[in-house]
Every structure is written in structure tokens, then in C-alpha cells.
Design an enzyme around this catalytic site. Structure first.
Site, PDB file in Angstrom:
ATOM      1  N   ASP A 101      32.680  59.185  77.143  1.00 21.59           N
ATOM      2  CA  ASP A 101      33.006  59.447  78.552  1.00 21.59           C
ATOM      3  C   ASP A 101      33.733  60.794  78.686  1.00 21.59           C
ATOM      4  O   ASP A 101      33.888  61.309  79.797  1.00 21.59           O
ATOM      5  CB  ASP A 101      33.899  58.330  79.114  1.00 21.59           C
ATOM      6  CG  ASP A 101      33.185  57.482  80.156  1.00 21.59           C
ATOM      7  OD1 ASP A 101      32.140  57.932  80.666  1.00 21.59           O
ATOM      8  OD2 ASP A 101      33.680  56.382  80.459  1.00 21.59           O
ATOM      9  N   GLN A 145      35.398  50.993  81.151  1.00 18.34           N
ATOM     10  CA  GLN A 145      35.094  51.203  82.575  1.00 18.34           C
ATOM     11  C   GLN A 145      36.384  51.271  83.399  1.00 18.34           C
ATOM     12  O   GLN A 145      37.237  50.397  83.299  1.00 18.34           O
ATOM     13  CB  GLN A 145      34.188  50.058  83.073  1.00 18.34           C
ATOM     14  CG  GLN A 145      33.708  50.215  84.507  1.00 18.34           C
ATOM     15  CD  GLN A 145      32.771  51.417  84.706  1.00 18.34           C
ATOM     16  OE1 GLN A 145      31.916  51.705  83.887  1.00 18.34           O
ATOM     17  NE2 GLN A 145      32.957  52.132  85.806  1.00 18.34           N
ATOM     18  N   LYS A 176      24.533  50.969  83.165  1.00 19.46           N
ATOM     19  CA  LYS A 176      24.632  51.725  81.908  1.00 19.46           C
ATOM     20  C   LYS A 176      23.969  50.942  80.758  1.00 19.46           C
ATOM     21  O   LYS A 176      23.231  51.511  79.951  1.00 19.46           O
ATOM     22  CB  LYS A 176      26.109  52.017  81.588  1.00 19.46           C
ATOM     23  CG  LYS A 176      26.719  53.036  82.546  1.00 19.46           C
ATOM     24  CD  LYS A 176      28.244  53.112  82.461  1.00 19.46           C
ATOM     25  CE  LYS A 176      28.782  53.968  83.606  1.00 19.46           C
ATOM     26  NZ  LYS A 176      30.249  54.001  83.679  1.00 19.46           N
TER      27      LYS A 176
END
Ligand code: NAP
Length: 290
Positions: free
Chosen positions: A119, A96, A52
């Protein structure tokens, strides 16, 4: 059979985003900035976060990786998130997953400021998604929609079966596929570990989205001729012929299923790269406040 090439498609999307970034800078705007928090040292999580960060560099975003030790307390992590919420320099950020077991994932996600929730995991983002309101759509389902869109795959009136009901993939994916939109307007069935006679559902599906986390679960005798198959699964299997020492497999038995379907995503090179491209699109939206 046509391969839904997520790698190629995501590269197109990244070029489009890079051009948008150039325009923002030319117009005197602020360079998009994505931050990521990684807690602990899980190998797969580190690989995903690094990919990412690398993707951010490729499109001209700033990126910040905050690495916290495995033993970080829930309070310390919450404090880091609150700092990112307050930091005007950061447009969006991700934490994450999965987190170490001693940390309450739900509380962590709920602490993220929804306008920076790139997200799309915050309850406010998920609620808006369910109502068909503009919001950050979680990256994997959003990437799959984009792939269907860019390959002009017909979805209206089709039977779509989603295998898996996780909060990050199966559940939002199923909602999106029945929305009054394109891609969407499907008749959706969600199957999970308690589903009886799962094959009866998959055999009736025009579109099958597989996110169950079981290597090569979907076999050719479970699909009808000409189905569209989207494979979300990622599994590392030892492979001495690879430099990394492992190969990637999906939730679909690609070798056999691909002979019977009309479109299919490969693993690697299908849904994975589209997920990263979606995260970048969400960060750009956060930067532009759209
Ligand atoms: P998850 O949270 O483990 O959820 C798995 C789902 O599958 C659950 O709903 C579970 O049912 C269901 N399930 C498990 N075994 C089943 C069976 N035998 N029959 C029917 N349903 C079954 O997984 P996830 O986070 O959604 O991830 C799924 C896979 O996608 C994993 O391989 C993951 O690594 C991968 N992934 C890839 C990306 C990407 O970017 N490509 C992104 C995210 C995840 P219950 O709800 O009843 O337990």
C-alpha cells in the site's frame, strides 16, 4: 473532452499482470500472494477489500483475507501483522483503513515490513518516494500517474493543483507531480481546508487532482477551459434505480465540469479501478523483489 477510462485501462494492466504471472509459473517461480487484513464490519471497507481479493483471482494471484472483529485489540492486530511479516508465503499485504478508533493507525502502519508494504503507507516508503528513490508508491497516486502516462497527457511545466493533503492521496500525489520525471515536472500547489481563495488556484491550473472527500465540490466556474481533471472522491448516494440501492459520485460536479475540460476521470470507472490495478502491480513487484 476525452474520458480517462480507468476501467478499460485497469483491465489492460490486469491482462499484462496475468501474462507476467503465467511467465513466473512457467519459469518455476512462486505465484504472487497478497494478504489483506480487515478489522470490523464497515460496509464500504468490506466492498473495497472484496474487490481487491477478486482482482487477485482475476490475474492469477493467491489471496488471503484475514477478517478480525471490531473489538480486536491493537496488540492482537500487531501480532497478526508480525505473522504476515514473517510468512515467506506472503509477498505483500495491506491493512484496510480506516481502523476502529481504539487502534493507533500510525503504530499499525509502522509495524508493516517495508518490503511487504504494497500500500506504500510505511514512513520508509513515503520517505523514499519523497527522495525519488524506487519504492512502493501508494496505490491511488500510482494509479493516477499510470492513467496520465497511458493517455500520454503532457505534464512538464504545467501548473498542477492538488486539492487535499491526506497521507494516502493528496500528499504523495503532490510530491509525485513535481518529481523530475514523467508524469511529473509540474509546478504544484496543494490546497486544503485552510486555503484562502481556493478558486484563484484552481482557475490557474492545467491539471487538477481532487481528493477532498466533499461530494461534487469542484464546479465548472472553478476551472479554466481545457483543464485536465482527476476525481479521486467516492460518495455513495441513494438511488432506487440501482440494484445496490446507491449510485457513486465523486468530488467533481462531473456533468458540468466535463463540458469545459480536456480530459476527465468518471466516477465510477476512473481512479477507483486504477487504484486496484496499482495494488496488483505493487504485489507483483514484491514477488519479483524489484
Ligand atoms: P481525507 O483524509 O479526508 O482528506 C481530505 C483532505 O481534503 C484534507 O487534506 C482536507 O484538509 C481537505 N479538505 C477538506 N475539505 C476541504 C475544503 N472545503 N477545501 C479544501 N480542502 C478541503 O480524504 P482522503 O482519504 O484523501 O480521500 C479523499 C476522497 O477520495 C474521499 O472521498 C475518499 O473516499 C476518496 N478516495 C478514493 C480512493 C480511490 O481509490 N478512488 C482512494 C482513497 C480515497 P485538511 O488537511 O486541512 O483537513
Amino acid at each position: 473532452m476525452i474520458l480517462l477510462d480507468g476501467k478499460k485501462t485497469s483491465n489492460h494492466i490486469k491482462s499484462e499482470i496475468a501474462s507476467e504471472v503465467d511467465k513466473i509459473i512457467e519459469d518455476g517461480g512462486k505465484r504472487p500472494h497478497l494478504a489483506a487484513i480487515l478489522v470490523g464490519s464497515d460496509g464500504a471497507s468490506r466492498t473495497y477489500v472484496n474487490a481487491k481479493v477478486k482482482a487477485c483471482e482475476k490475474v492469477g494471484f493467491h489471496s488471503t483475507l484475514i477478517e478480525l472483529p471490531e473489538k480486536t485489540s491493537e496488540e492482537e492486530l500487531i501480532k497478526s501483522i508480525e505473522e504476515l511479516n514473517e510468512n515467506d508465503n506472503i509477498d505483500g499485504f495491506i491493512v484496510q483503513l480506516p481502523l476502529p478508533r481504539h487502534i493507533n493507525e500510525k503504530r499499525v502502519i509502522e509495524t508493516i515490513e517495508p518490503t511487504k508494504d504494497v500500500d506504500g503507507f510505511h514512513p520508509s516508503s513515503v520517505g523514499k518516494l519523497a527522495l525519488g528513490l524506487p519504492t512502493f508508491i501508494s496505490a491511488t497516486p500510482n494509479g493516477i500517474l499510470e492513467l496520465l502516462r497511458r493517455y500520454n497527457i503532457e505534464t512538464e511545466g504545467k501548473n498542477c493543483v492538488v486539492l487535499g493533503r491526506s497521507n494516502i492521496v493528496g500528499s504523495p500525489m503532490s510530491i509525485l507531480m513535481y518529481q523530475k520525471a514523467y508524469p511529473g515536472n509540474c509546478t504544484v500547489t496543494v490546497c486544503h481546508s485552510r486555503t484562502k481563495n481556493l478558486k484563484e488556484f484552481t482557475l490557474n491550473a492545467d491539471i487538477i487532482i481532487v481528493a477532498i472527500g466533499k461530494k461534487e465540490f469542484l464546479k465548472e466556474d472553478m476551472i479554466k477551459e481545457g483543464a485536465v481533471v482527476i476525481d479521486v472522491g467516492i460518495h455513495r448516494v441513494p438511488d432506487a434505480s440501482k440494484k445496490s440501492g446507491f449510485a457513486l459520485k465523486g468530488d467533481v460536479d462531473f456533468e458540468n465540469v466535463s463540458k469545459k475540460c480536456s480530459y476527465i476521470t468518471p466516477v465510477p470507472g476512473g481512479v477507483g479501478p486504477m487504484t486496484i490495478a496499482s495494488l496488483l502491480s505493487n504485489t507483483l513487484k514484491a514477488n519479483l523483489r524489484i
